[in-house]
Design a protein around this motif. Structure first.
Motif, short mmCIF file in Angstrom:
data_model
loop_
_atom_site.label_atom_id
_atom_site.label_comp_id
_atom_site.label_asym_id
_atom_site.label_seq_id
_atom_site.Cartn_x
_atom_site.Cartn_y
_atom_site.Cartn_z
N ASP A 45 27.69 4.46 -10.52
CA ASP A 45 27.25 5.64 -9.94
C ASP A 45 25.85 5.60 -9.35
N ASN A 46 25.23 4.26 -9.84
CA ASN A 46 23.94 4.15 -9.51
C ASN A 46 23.72 2.58 -8.87
N ARG A 47 23.78 2.60 -7.58
CA ARG A 47 23.93 1.34 -6.84
C ARG A 47 22.79 0.25 -7.32
N ARG A 48 21.50 0.88 -7.60
CA ARG A 48 20.43 0.05 -8.05
C ARG A 48 20.66 -0.35 -9.58
N ALA A 49 21.63 0.16 -10.22
CA ALA A 49 21.63 -0.35 -11.72
C ALA A 49 22.50 -1.63 -11.56
N LEU A 50 22.99 -2.16 -10.54
CA LEU A 50 24.18 -3.36 -10.52
C LEU A 50 23.57 -4.69 -11.02
N THR A 51 22.23 -5.04 -10.63
CA THR A 51 21.62 -6.11 -10.87
C THR A 51 21.19 -6.05 -12.23
N LYS A 52 20.65 -5.11 -12.92
CA LYS A 52 20.24 -4.99 -14.37
C LYS A 52 21.44 -4.99 -15.22
N PHE A 53 22.85 -4.36 -14.76
CA PHE A 53 23.82 -4.75 -15.55
C PHE A 53 24.40 -5.85 -15.62
N LEU A 54 24.21 -6.79 -14.52
CA LEU A 54 24.60 -8.24 -14.59
C LEU A 54 23.73 -9.06 -15.58
N LEU A 55 22.56 -8.60 -15.52
CA LEU A 55 21.65 -9.37 -16.48
C LEU A 55 21.96 -9.17 -18.11
N ALA A 56 22.70 -7.94 -18.23
CA ALA A 56 23.14 -7.58 -19.56
C ALA A 56 24.36 -8.32 -20.06
N VAL A 57 25.21 -8.68 -19.15
CA VAL A 57 26.45 -9.40 -19.32
C VAL A 57 26.33 -10.45 -20.07
N ASP A 58 26.98 -10.91 -21.08
CA ASP A 58 26.85 -12.15 -21.70
C ASP A 58 28.24 -13.12 -21.20
N TRP A 59 27.71 -13.92 -20.16
CA TRP A 59 28.75 -14.69 -19.41
C TRP A 59 29.42 -15.79 -20.08
N THR A 60 29.29 -15.89 -21.36
CA THR A 60 29.99 -16.70 -22.22
C THR A 60 30.98 -16.06 -22.90
N VAL A 61 31.19 -14.98 -22.94
CA VAL A 61 32.22 -14.24 -23.60
C VAL A 61 33.46 -13.68 -22.43
N ASP A 62 34.42 -14.07 -22.61
CA ASP A 62 35.53 -13.92 -21.72
C ASP A 62 35.84 -12.39 -21.52
N SER A 63 35.86 -11.68 -22.58
CA SER A 63 35.96 -10.22 -22.50
C SER A 63 34.99 -9.46 -21.45
N GLU A 64 34.01 -9.87 -21.65
CA GLU A 64 32.66 -9.45 -21.25
C GLU A 64 32.74 -9.65 -19.42
N VAL A 65 33.27 -10.87 -19.17
CA VAL A 65 33.38 -11.35 -17.58
C VAL A 65 34.37 -10.54 -17.11
N VAL A 66 35.62 -10.30 -17.91
CA VAL A 66 36.84 -9.53 -17.33
C VAL A 66 36.24 -8.07 -17.14
#
Length: 572
Positions: A27-48
Motif C-alpha cells: 500500500d506504500n509505493r515508496r516502499a518497493l525499492t527497500k523491499f527489493l533490497l530485502a529479498v534474497d534473490w538466491t532463494v527461489d521461494s523469495e523470488v516467487v
C-alpha cells in the motif's frame, strides 16, 4: 525511517523487518525499492513471492518515475528482468520532455543490463544483412523513443557515441549504437521535429493543426530541403555537395541527418585542434582558424542541407561565418564559432518560432566536458522542479554537450560579462552596472524593477543549487551577469565538495553581490534570503530523484563523482 532513508545498504535487522511486513508494504509505493533490497534473490521461494508482490504493487500503487530510475541501477536487487521490465514500463508513461532530462542517466544504466535480458532487435550494419548481438529491453525502449523525437535522437546519438570509447563497456554501447543506426536509417526525416510525415502540405491538409507552427518555422529552408532531395554528387569533409543528379534519389533518414551533423562538427573540431597546435600567438592562431574554415568549405552553402546543432537540436544551421571566428587564450584555446541559423523548431526551451539569424557556441578540444554536462543537466532539472513549485528563479542552464571524452560544445550566452569585469568597469559596483545598463528614472535605485527582481531571483537560485551540488572553485571570473539581471555560474571543474582551496565556503555570496541588491539591510536582500529558503525546501522534496540520478552516474567516468568518497549518493 527505513523507507525514507536514502541508503542502499539496509542492515540485516532492517531486511528482516521489511520481509516480515512485506504484505502490508504494497500500500506504500515508496516502499518497493527497500523491499527489493530485502529479498534474497538466491532463494527461489523469495523470488516467487517478490514477483507476486511486484504485480500487486503494479496494480494497487504503481511507482513514480523517480523510483523507476532507482530500479535501473547497478544493485544486485535490481538486476533481474522482472524488476527492470517494471521500471521500463513506468518510464514508458513519461513524456519526451521528461525523458530528455533523464536520458544521460538512462544511457549509463545500459551498463547494468544483464546479458540474458535481450529483445528481438538485431544489430545490423547499414547496408548489410548480417545479424549480430541483440540489445536489451532498455536499449530497445530508448531507440524507439528516439525514432519519434528529433531532440531525443540527437542527444541519444551523442551520449552513445561518447560511451563507445569506454574501455570496459564500449562493445555493449557499440552494439546499441548499431541498433540505433538501423532504426533511424529506416525513419524518414521529412520535416525537422516531425518524423513519418511526407510534406508540409500533407500536414496542413490533415487534422494535425497543432503542427502548423512547426511547418511554418521550417518554411525558410523548404527550397533548400527540396533541392537536396534531388541533388547528388560527392560530399566534402564539411558536408557540402558538388552538385549533379541522382539516378535514384531517396528521402533522407534521421540517421543521414545525424551523420551529416557529425561530419560537419568533427571537421570544425579538427580545424580548431590544428590551429590550436600551430606555432604562434593567439592572433596568429585566430587568423589561421578563419582562413582554414573558409578554405575548407565550412561557410554557408546552397549545396548543404540545414542540420540541427548537437548542443541545441531545435536550431537548424547551414554552415558558419569564418570571418567572425575567435580563439580565447588558454591552455586549450577554445574557439568561438558563429553559425548561420536557417530555422528554429519550436521546443520546450523555445516554444515559438525564433527570429535568430546566428547562434554562437564554444568549440573545445582537449577538454573533458562530461562533468560540466552533468552539472548543467542537474541545474536544468532543478529549474524544472522549482517551476513546478511555482518558483521561477530565472536560471540560465546554457547548453553543454560532450562529443567525445576530450571534446564538445558549450553555448555562448550573448551579452554576459564576468562579475570581475563588471566591477573593474563600474567602480566596484554591480548597482552602478545596472544603473547604466537597465536605468529607469524614478524607480528604486534608478534601476528597472524587472531587472532587479531577476537578479535577486537568479542569485538565490544559484546559491542554493551550487550548495546542493557542492560546486567549488567559485571566484568572480566564473560568475556571469547580463544586463537583464540574469546571474549564473560557469566552469564546473570542482563539484560534490571538491575545491582547490582549503576551507571553502558552502556557497559563494560576495559583498559586491549583496550590495547589488541594495545591501544587507535592504528589502531586496531579505527577499533574496526568503527565496533561497523556499528554493531549498522545494528541492528537498525531490531529494530522492536527485540522488537516484547521481547514483546512475557513478560509473560514468566523471572524476569528481567516481573518485571522490564524499560524492556517492549517501555522501551528497
Amino acid at each position: 525511517a527505513i523507507i525514507d532513508s536514502p541508503s542502499y545498504h539496509p542492515t540485516r535487522e532492517e531486511k528482516d523487518l521489511l520481509w516480515r511486513f512485506r504484505f502490508s508494504l504494497v500500500d506504500n509505493r515508496r516502499a518497493l525499492t527497500k523491499f527489493l533490497l530485502a529479498v534474497d534473490w538466491t532463494v527461489d521461494s523469495e523470488v516467487v513471492q517478490a514477483a507476486e508482490l511486484l504485480e500487486q504493487w503494479r496494480k494497487r500503487n504503481p511507482i513514480e518515475v523517480t523510483d523507476a530510475l532507482k530500479l535501473l541501477g547497478k544493485h544486485v536487487a535490481f538486476q533481474t528482468n522482472l524488476v527492470r521490465s517494471y521500471a521500463i514500463d513506468t518510464l514508458a508513461a513519461a513524456p519526451d520532455s521528461e525523458l530528455r532530462l533523464y536520458l544521460l542517466q538512462l544511457v549509463q544504466a545500459l551498463k547494468y543490463e544483464t546479458m540474458d535480458e535481450q529483445s528481438t532487435t538485431p544489430r545490423t550494419s547499414l547496408g548489410s544483412s548480417k545479424v549480430t548481438m541483440p540489445v536489451s529491453s532498455l536499449a530497445t525502449f530508448l531507440i524507439n523513443r528516439a525514432a519519434s523525437n528529433l531532440e531525443l535522437a540527437n542527444y541519444f546519438y551523442w551520449y552513445l557515441k561518447v560511451e563507445t570509447k569506454n574501455q570496459t563497456h564500449g562493445s555493449r554501447y557499440r552494439n546499441v549504437f548499431a541498433a540505433l543506426e538501423k532504426r533511424l536509417s529506416e525513419t524518414p526525416f521529412s520535416i525537422p521535429g516531425i518524423f513519418n510525415v511526407a510534406t508540409p502540405d500533407d500536414i496542413l491538409n490533415s487534422s494535425a493543426r497543432p503542427f502548423r507552427s512547426i511547418v511554418d518555422s521550417v518554411s525558410k529552408i523548404g527550397s533548400t530541403f527540396l533541392h537536396h532531395e534531388n541533388a547528388g554528387g560527392p560530399v566534402d569533409a564539411s558536408g557540402s555537395g558538388t552538385g549533379g543528379k541522382r539516378k535514384a534519389s531517396r528521402r533522407r533518414s534521421v540517421w543521414d541527418v545525424l551523420v551529416a551533423q557529425d561530419k560537419f562538427m568533427s571537421g570544425v573540431m579538427d580545424v580548431q585542434e590544428r590551429c590550436r597546435d600551430a606555432r604562434g600567438k593567439k592572433d596568429a592562431k585566430e587568423a589561421q582558424l578563419r582562413s582554414t574554415l573558409a578554405k575548407e568549405g565550412f561557410s554557408r552553402s546552397s549545396q548543404r542541407l540545414a542540420f540541427p546543432l548537437p548542443a541545441a537540436p531545435h536550431i537548424l544551421v547551414n554552415g558558419l561565418r569564418p570571418e567572425s571566428a575567435k580563439m580565447f587564450k588558454s591552455a586549450v584555446y577554445p574557439a568561438l564559432i558563429e553559425f548561420h541559423v536557417e530555422a528554429t523548431v519550436p521546443s520546450k526551451e523555445v516554444p515559438t518560432q525564433s527570429s535568430l539569424s546566428d547562434y554562437k557556441v564554444m568549440v573545445k578540444t582537449g577538454d573533458d566536458l562530461r562533468q560540466d554536462q552533468l552539472i548543467i543537466m542537474m541545474i536544468r532539472l532543478m529549474d524544472g522542479l522549482l517551476k513546478r513549485a511555482a518558483l521561477d528563479l530565472c536560471l540560465t542552464p546554457y547548453s553543454v554537450i560532450a562529443m567525445s571524452p576530450t571534446s564538445g560544445l558549450v553555448e555562448f550566452v550573448a551579452g554576459s560579462f564576468p562579475i570581475s569585469q563588471i566591477l573593474t568597469n563600474h567602480n566596484g559596483s554591480i548597482m552602478q552596472f545596472f544603473q547604466t545598463s537597465a536605468p529607469e528614472k524614478g524607480a528604486k535605485y534608478d534601476v528597472s524593477p524587472e531587472t532587479m527582481a531577476t537578479y535577486i531571483r537568479s542569485c538565490a537560485g544559484y546559491c542554493v543549487i551550487t550548495y546542493i551540488l557542492g560546486v567549488g572553485d567559485r571566484h568572480l571570473d566564473n560568475f556571469l551577469l547580463r544586463a537583464s539581471g540574469h546571474f549564473f555560474h560557469i566552469d564546473f571543474g570542482f563539484v560534490f565538495g571538491r575545491d582547490p582551496k582549503p576551507l571553502p565556503p558552502a556557497f559563494r555570496l560576495t559583498r559586491e553581490m549583496v550590495d547589488g541588491m541594495g545591501g544587507v539591510e535592504s528589502v531586496e536582500y531579505r527577499q533574496f534570503c526568503s527565496l533561497a529558503c523556499q528554493a531549498f525546501n522545494a528541492l528537498r522534496k525531490s531529494a530522492g530523484l536527485v540522488l537516484n540520478l547521481l547514483d546512475l552516474m557513478s560509473d560514468a567516468g566523471i572524476e569528481d563523482l567516481s573518485n571522490n568518497p564524499s560524492s556517492d549518493p549517501e555522501g551528497v
